[in-house]
Design a protein around this motif. Structure first.
Motif, PDB file in Angstrom:
ATOM      1  N   ILE A  31       5.992   2.994   7.038  1.00 51.09           N
ATOM      2  CA  ILE A  31       5.731   2.297   5.773  1.00 51.09           C
ATOM      3  C   ILE A  31       6.359   0.905   5.803  1.00 51.09           C
ATOM      4  N   ASN A  32       7.564   0.792   6.355  1.00 47.76           N
ATOM      5  CA  ASN A  32       8.242  -0.503   6.438  1.00 47.76           C
ATOM      6  C   ASN A  32       7.548  -1.432   7.429  1.00 47.76           C
ATOM      7  N   VAL A  33       7.088  -0.876   8.546  1.00 50.74           N
ATOM      8  CA  VAL A  33       6.363  -1.684   9.531  1.00 50.74           C
ATOM      9  C   VAL A  33       5.134  -2.316   8.890  1.00 50.74           C
ATOM     10  N   MET A  34       4.409  -1.541   8.096  1.00 49.16           N
ATOM     11  CA  MET A  34       3.195  -2.056   7.475  1.00 49.16           C
ATOM     12  C   MET A  34       3.499  -3.068   6.379  1.00 49.16           C
ATOM     13  N   ARG A  35       4.583  -2.876   5.674  1.00 50.77           N
ATOM     14  CA  ARG A  35       4.975  -3.875   4.658  1.00 50.77           C
ATOM     15  C   ARG A  35       5.203  -5.232   5.323  1.00 50.77           C
ATOM     16  N   LYS A  36       5.875  -5.214   6.464  1.00 51.01           N
ATOM     17  CA  LYS A  36       6.140  -6.466   7.178  1.00 51.01           C
ATOM     18  C   LYS A  36       4.849  -7.108   7.676  1.00 51.01           C
ATOM     19  N   ALA A  37       3.851  -6.279   7.955  1.00 52.74           N
ATOM     20  CA  ALA A  37       2.559  -6.797   8.408  1.00 52.74           C
ATOM     21  C   ALA A  37       1.718  -7.338   7.256  1.00 52.74           C
ATOM     22  N   GLY A  38       2.096  -6.982   6.023  1.00 48.78           N
ATOM     23  CA  GLY A  38       1.394  -7.511   4.862  1.00 48.78           C
ATOM     24  C   GLY A  38       0.661  -6.500   4.019  1.00 48.78           C
ATOM     25  N   VAL A  39       0.879  -5.194   4.254  1.00 46.60           N
ATOM     26  CA  VAL A  39       0.195  -4.149   3.486  1.00 46.60           C
ATOM     27  C   VAL A  39       1.216  -3.127   3.006  1.00 46.60           C
ATOM     28  N   ASP A  40       1.302  -2.950   1.683  1.00 43.17           N
ATOM     29  CA  ASP A  40       2.169  -1.922   1.112  1.00 43.17           C
ATOM     30  C   ASP A  40       1.315  -0.688   0.828  1.00 43.17           C
ATOM     31  N   MET A  41       1.466   0.323   1.668  1.00 41.81           N
ATOM     32  CA  MET A  41       0.599   1.496   1.579  1.00 41.81           C
ATOM     33  C   MET A  41       1.133   2.559   0.628  1.00 41.81           C
ATOM     34  N   THR A  42       2.254   2.259  -0.035  1.00 38.74           N
ATOM     35  CA  THR A  42       2.697   3.151  -1.109  1.00 38.74           C
ATOM     36  C   THR A  42       2.021   2.785  -2.424  1.00 38.74           C
ATOM     37  N   GLN A  43       1.324   1.662  -2.444  1.00 36.47           N
ATOM     38  CA  GLN A  43       0.565   1.223  -3.606  1.00 36.47           C
ATOM     39  C   GLN A  43      -0.930   1.410  -3.328  1.00 36.47           C
ATOM     40  N   THR A  44      -1.753   1.301  -4.355  1.00 27.04           N
ATOM     41  CA  THR A  44      -3.193   1.537  -4.194  1.00 27.04           C
ATOM     42  C   THR A  44      -4.002   0.260  -4.016  1.00 27.04           C
ATOM     43  N   ALA A  45      -3.339  -0.904  -4.022  1.00 24.23           N
ATOM     44  CA  ALA A  45      -4.073  -2.173  -3.950  1.00 24.23           C
ATOM     45  C   ALA A  45      -4.931  -2.255  -2.689  1.00 24.23           C
ATOM     46  N   TYR A  46      -4.408  -1.748  -1.552  1.00 23.42           N
ATOM     47  CA  TYR A  46      -5.171  -1.833  -0.308  1.00 23.42           C
ATOM     48  C   TYR A  46      -6.431  -0.960  -0.365  1.00 23.42           C
ATOM     49  N   LEU A  47      -6.366   0.157  -1.096  1.00 26.97           N
ATOM     50  CA  LEU A  47      -7.549   0.998  -1.278  1.00 26.97           C
ATOM     51  C   LEU A  47      -8.554   0.312  -2.196  1.00 26.97           C
ATOM     52  N   ASP A  48      -8.070  -0.275  -3.261  1.00 25.38           N
ATOM     53  CA  ASP A  48      -8.962  -0.996  -4.176  1.00 25.38           C
ATOM     54  C   ASP A  48      -9.682  -2.124  -3.445  1.00 25.38           C
ATOM     55  N   GLN A  49      -8.944  -2.820  -2.598  1.00 26.73           N
ATOM     56  CA  GLN A  49      -9.525  -3.933  -1.854  1.00 26.73           C
ATOM     57  C   GLN A  49     -10.592  -3.430  -0.875  1.00 26.73           C
ATOM     58  N   ALA A  50     -10.327  -2.287  -0.264  1.00 22.37           N
ATOM     59  CA  ALA A  50     -11.288  -1.725   0.688  1.00 22.37           C
ATOM     60  C   ALA A  50     -12.584  -1.322  -0.006  1.00 22.37           C
ATOM     61  N   PHE A  51     -12.488  -0.661  -1.134  1.00 19.97           N
ATOM     62  CA  PHE A  51     -13.701  -0.262  -1.847  1.00 19.97           C
ATOM     63  C   PHE A  51     -14.443  -1.478  -2.406  1.00 19.97           C
ATOM     64  N   ALA A  52     -13.703  -2.523  -2.783  1.00 22.18           N
ATOM     65  CA  ALA A  52     -14.364  -3.759  -3.226  1.00 22.18           C
ATOM     66  C   ALA A  52     -15.151  -4.385  -2.080  1.00 22.18           C
ATOM     67  N   GLU A  53     -14.583  -4.320  -0.865  1.00 21.73           N
ATOM     68  CA  GLU A  53     -15.291  -4.849   0.309  1.00 21.73           C
ATOM     69  C   GLU A  53     -16.531  -4.012   0.616  1.00 21.73           C
ATOM     70  N   PHE A  54     -16.411  -2.706   0.508  1.00 17.81           N
ATOM     71  CA  PHE A  54     -17.566  -1.826   0.724  1.00 17.81           C
ATOM     72  C   PHE A  54     -18.674  -2.159  -0.266  1.00 17.81           C
ATOM     73  N   GLU A  55     -18.316  -2.320  -1.536  1.00 17.43           N
ATOM     74  CA  GLU A  55     -19.329  -2.615  -2.557  1.00 17.43           C
ATOM     75  C   GLU A  55     -19.967  -3.980  -2.310  1.00 17.43           C
ATOM     76  N   LYS A  56     -19.157  -4.963  -1.903  1.00 17.20           N
ATOM     77  CA  LYS A  56     -19.691  -6.301  -1.623  1.00 17.20           C
ATOM     78  C   LYS A  56     -20.722  -6.242  -0.499  1.00 17.20           C
ATOM     79  N   ARG A  57     -20.406  -5.522   0.553  1.00 18.45           N
ATOM     80  CA  ARG A  57     -21.336  -5.452   1.688  1.00 18.45           C
ATOM     81  C   ARG A  57     -22.534  -4.555   1.377  1.00 18.45           C
ATOM     82  N   LEU A  58     -22.332  -3.586   0.508  1.00 13.45           N
ATOM     83  CA  LEU A  58     -23.468  -2.790   0.056  1.00 13.45           C
ATOM     84  C   LEU A  58     -24.427  -3.673  -0.751  1.00 13.45           C
ATOM     85  N   ASN A  59     -23.881  -4.544  -1.594  1.00 11.44           N
ATOM     86  CA  ASN A  59     -24.712  -5.483  -2.343  1.00 11.44           C
ATOM     87  C   ASN A  59     -25.486  -6.405  -1.402  1.00 11.44           C
ATOM     88  N   GLN A  60     -24.778  -6.906  -0.370  1.00 12.53           N
ATOM     89  CA  GLN A  60     -25.436  -7.779   0.610  1.00 12.53           C
ATOM     90  C   GLN A  60     -26.577  -7.041   1.313  1.00 12.53           C
TER      91      GLN A  60
END
Length: 603
Positions: A566-595
Motif C-alpha cells: 500500500i505504501n509503495v503504491m502511494r509513493k507511485a501516486g495511487v492510494d488504493m485504500t481509497q476508491t478514487a482510483y476505481l472511480d477514475q477507472a470506471f470513468a475511463e471505461f465509460e469514456k471509451r465506451l462512448n467513443q
C-alpha cells in the motif's frame, strides 16, 4: 480427409523461440550438484535453532545463514518449474519438479522454528538491536513484516508439523495442474479455414475469437464437454484446495482465509470489499457494453461464446512475433531509454519461450528469482491479443529486473498485490499508443473494442471470480459440501448477474469454475481487477510527460518488497485504500465506451 493440424513436440520447436535456461544451470549435472549442496545446507539449518535470541550478532548470523540456504533453493525451484512447464508430459521434468518441491518442503520444515523463536524476543529488545546493530539495519523491514504477525504464528513444533505436511496440503492443487495441463484430452474441431485442428487451451483462445459463430460455438461446447465429463473430480480438487486454505487460516488464528491471504501482504480487507461494491454498482456499464455487442454483431441471441470475437469483424492488426517485438518497443518508449534497453535485452537473450508445443503449460506468465533472468512463457498466436500478452508479461519481467537490480536479496521480490499493476500499466500504455497511432476508424474501433474487452475481462470478470472464490471459502467454512452441482448452480447465477439479460448464460458456462487455475491461488484474482484500475491512473501520469511522474513509477518498479505494498503504491501516486482510483477507472471505461458507440454509428 484433410490433415489434422498437430502441435509440434518440444524437440521440433526452433531453439530461437525457446527460452535459454543454461545461464541458470548449464546442464542437469550442474543442477544435481547444486541440489546436493543445497540439501546439505538445509539439513544443517536446525543447528541454528535456539541461537538467535542470544544477541543481535547471533540474530544477524542466523538470518545470513538462512538466506544462504533459501536463495539457492529458490533458484533450483525456478529452474525445475520452467523445465516442467515447457513440457509437462516429460517424465524427467516431472521428476525434477517433484524432487524440488520436496526439497522446499524440507526447507520449510527445517526453518519452521525461526518465526516462533524470533517472536519470543521481546519487542523492546528487538527494537533496540535494530537501532544499535548496523548488521540488522538491512533486515529491519523484513523483521517488521514478521513481528507484525505475532498473534498468528504458532509454536516451533506446530509450525514444523504444518511445513512437513506441505506436500499433502498441496496435493489437490497439484492434481488439478496435472489434469488441466497434461491429462485432459480435447477433441478435434473445425477452424476458421474449414480445416480440422486438435483443440487445446491455446487453440481454444484463438477459436473463441473467430468471426464465424459456428466455429466459436463448436469450440465452446467441445471444450466444456470435456470439463463437464470430469466435473465431479474437479469439484473434489477445488474443494480440497479450499479446505487447505480454510484449515491453514484457522490454525493460525485468522477469522477466515481471506483475512489470512490479505494479511500476508498487509492489504486491508476493505480494499477487496470496496472493489466488489464498486464493480456491482457499475454493472449497468457492462450490461450496456454487451447489449451494444449484440446490436453490432446483428445476432438474434448473444451467447457466452460471442463475448470474445471482435465486434468490428476480422482483426485489422496482426503480428508475427518479430513484428510484435518491434511494436512493443515503440509502445513502451514513453517509459524511457533505460527501460527499453532492458526490454531489448529480454528479446536478445532468449528470456522468452514463445510458441505452443505438446505438453507445454497453457497461458502465459513471467517467472524468475534474484539470480536468474525474469523469464516469460507464452503460447504465441499472430494476433493483437498476443501482442498485449507479450507487453503484459514484459511488465512483470521489467518489474522483476528493476527490483533485483536495486534491492538486496531479502527485498528482491514483490507482493502479488503490486505485481499485476506493472503488467497492466504496460497494457494501458499499449492501448494509448495504438489509439494515437492509427486514424483509421476500423482500427480505432478495433483497439477500443480490445480495451473494453480487456476491462470486461479483467475488472468485471476477475471481480466475478473473486466473488465466487470468497463464496466457496465461506460455504466450506460453514460446513457446506462443495459438490459439482452446488458449485455450478451458484456460478451460473453469478454469471447471469454480471452479464445481464442481453446475454444467454449457456448451461456450459456453469462449469467454468472447473477450468480456472487461479481459483487454486488463494485470493489472487481480485488483484487483477485492482491492478487494472490502478494502471489507468499510472498510465495517465506517465503519459503526462512529466519526468517526476515517470520517475515515481520507475521507483515503484525498483521498490521490491522494501515497504508494504500500500505504501509503495502511494509513493507511485495511487492510494488504493481509497476508491478514487476505481472511480477514475470506471470513468475511463465509460469514456471509451462512448467513443466506441460513436465510431460504431459511422461505420
Amino acid at each position: 480427409m484433410a490433415d489434422i493440424k498437430q502441435l509440434p513436440t518440444r524437440e521440433q520447436v526452433d531453439s530461437s523461440l525457446t527460452w535459454d535456461l543454461t545461464p541458470i544451470y548449464q546442464d542437469r549435472q550442474a543442477f544435481n550438484q547444486a541440489f546436493d549442496q543445497v540439501a546439505k545446507q538445509i539439513e544443517a539449518l536446525p543447528e541454528l535453532q535456539g541461537k538467535l535470541a542470544r544477541s543481535s550478532k547471533d540474530l544477524v548470523q542466523v538470518i545470513d545463514a538462512m538466506m544462504a540456504a533459501i536463495r539457492p533453493a529458490e533458484k533450483l525451484y525456478v529452474y525445475a518449474s520452467l523445465k516442467h512447464d515447457q513440457d509437462t508430459t516429460d517424465a524427467d521434468n516431472q521428476a525434477l519438479s517433484g524432487r524440488t518441491q520436496s526439497l522446499l518442503t524440507k526447507l520449510e520444515s527445517n526453518l519452521a522454528w525461526f518465526e516462533p523463536e524470533l517472536l519470543a524476543v521481546e519487542s523492546k529488545t528487538l527494537d533496540q538491536w535494530i537501532q544499535t546493530d548496523s548488521g540488522l539495519k538491512p533486515y529491519e523491514h523484513y523483521l517488521r513484516t514478521i513481528t507484525d504477525e505475532r498473534e498468528h504464528v504458532l509454536t516451533p513444533a506446530a509450525e514444523k508439523l504444518l511445513a512437513q505436511a506441505g506436500d499433502a496440503l498441496n496435493a489437490s492443487s497439484n492434481t488439478f495442474d496435472v489434469l488441466n495441463d497434461a491429462d485432459l484430452e480435447f477433441p478435434v474441431v473445425e477452424d476458421d479455414d474449414g480445416g480440422t485442428v486438435q483443440l487445446s487451451q491455446g487453440i481454444y483462445d484463438q477459436l473463441i475469437q473467430s468471426t464465424k459463430p459456428e466455429v466459436r460455438q463448436m469450440a465452446f461446447k467441445q471444450l466444456y464437454a470435456v470439463y463437464h465429463q470430469f466435473r465431479h473430480t474437479l469439484a473434489a480438487t477445488l474443494s480440497g484446495n479450499v479446505k487447505t486454505h480454510n484449515f491453514e487460516a484457522s490454525v493460525h488464528h485468522y477469522q477466515d482465509a481471506r483475512q489470512a491471504a490479505m494479511n500476508a501482504n498487509h492489504i486491508p480487507e476493505s480494499v477487496f470489499d470496496s472493489l466488489v461494491t464498486s464493480v456491482n454498482d457499475h454493472l449497468p456499464l457492462l450490461h450496456r457494453y454487451v447489449a451494444l455487442r449484440k446490436q453490432i454483431l446483428k445476432l438474434p441471441e448473444l451467447h457466452m461464446y460471442d463475448l470474445y470475437t471482435p465486434i468490428t469483424g476480422e482483426p485489422k492488426l496482426s503480428y508475427t512475433f518479430d513484428e510484435a517485438k518491434a511494436e512493443a518497443l515503440r509502445a513502451l518508449a514513453v517509459l524511457g531509454p533505460d527501460y527499453l534497453s532492458h526490454v531489448q535485452e529480454a528479446f536478445d537473450s532468449r528470456w522468452i519461450d514463445v510458441v505452443e508445443n505438446k505438453g507445454k503449460r497453457s497461458g502465459a506468465y513471467s517467472s524468475g528469482m534474484y539470480d536468474t533472468a525474469p523469464y516469460i512463457l507464452l503460447n504465441w498466436q499472430d494476433n493483437l491479443e498476443s501482442l498485449f500478452t507479450l507487453v503484459h508479461e514484459m511488465g512483470h519481467s521489467m518489474h522483476s529486473y528493476y527490483t533485483t537490480h536495486n534491492q538486496p536479496y531479502q527485498y528482491g521480490d514483490y507482493s502479488i498485490f503490486v505485481a499485476e499493476i506493472a503488467s497492466t500499466t504496460n497494457e494501458t500504455l499499449l492501448t494509448d499508443y495504438l489509439l494515437n497511432k492509427y486514424d483509421d476508424k476500423q482500427v480505432q474501433a478495433f483497439v477500443l473494442n480490445h480495451y473494453l474487452d480487456g476491462f470486461k475481462g479483467t475488472v468485471f470478470r476477475q471481480t466475478q471470480f473473486a466473488e465466487f472464490e470468497h463464496f466457496i471459502h465461506q460455504q466450506d467454512a460453514a460446513g457446506q459440501p462443495l459438490t459439482a452441482d452446488y458449485l455450478s448452480q451458484y456460478y451460473l447465477e453469478l454469471n447471469k448477474k454480471y452479464y445481464g439479460k442481453d446475454v444467454i448464460s449457456d448451461p456450459e458456462i456453469a462449469d467454468e469454475w472447473a477450468r480456472i487455475p487461479h481459483f487454486y491461488y488463494n485470493y489472487y484474482v481480485y488483484q487483477y481487477a485492482t491492478g487494472f484500475a490502478a494502471a489507468n491512473t499510472l498510465a495517465q501520469r506517465i503519459n503526462s510527460g512529466e519526468p517526476a511522474k515517470r520517475e515515481a513509477y520507475l521507483n515503484y518498479l525498483k521498490s521490491g518488497s522494501s515497504d508494504y505494498p500500500i505504501n509503495v503504491m502511494r509513493k507511485a501516486g495511487v492510494d488504493m485504500t481509497q476508491t478514487a482510483y476505481l472511480d477514475q477507472a470506471f470513468a475511463e471505461f465509460e469514456k471509451r465506451l462512448n467513443q466506441f458507440e460513436t465510431l460504431a454509428k459511422t461505420m
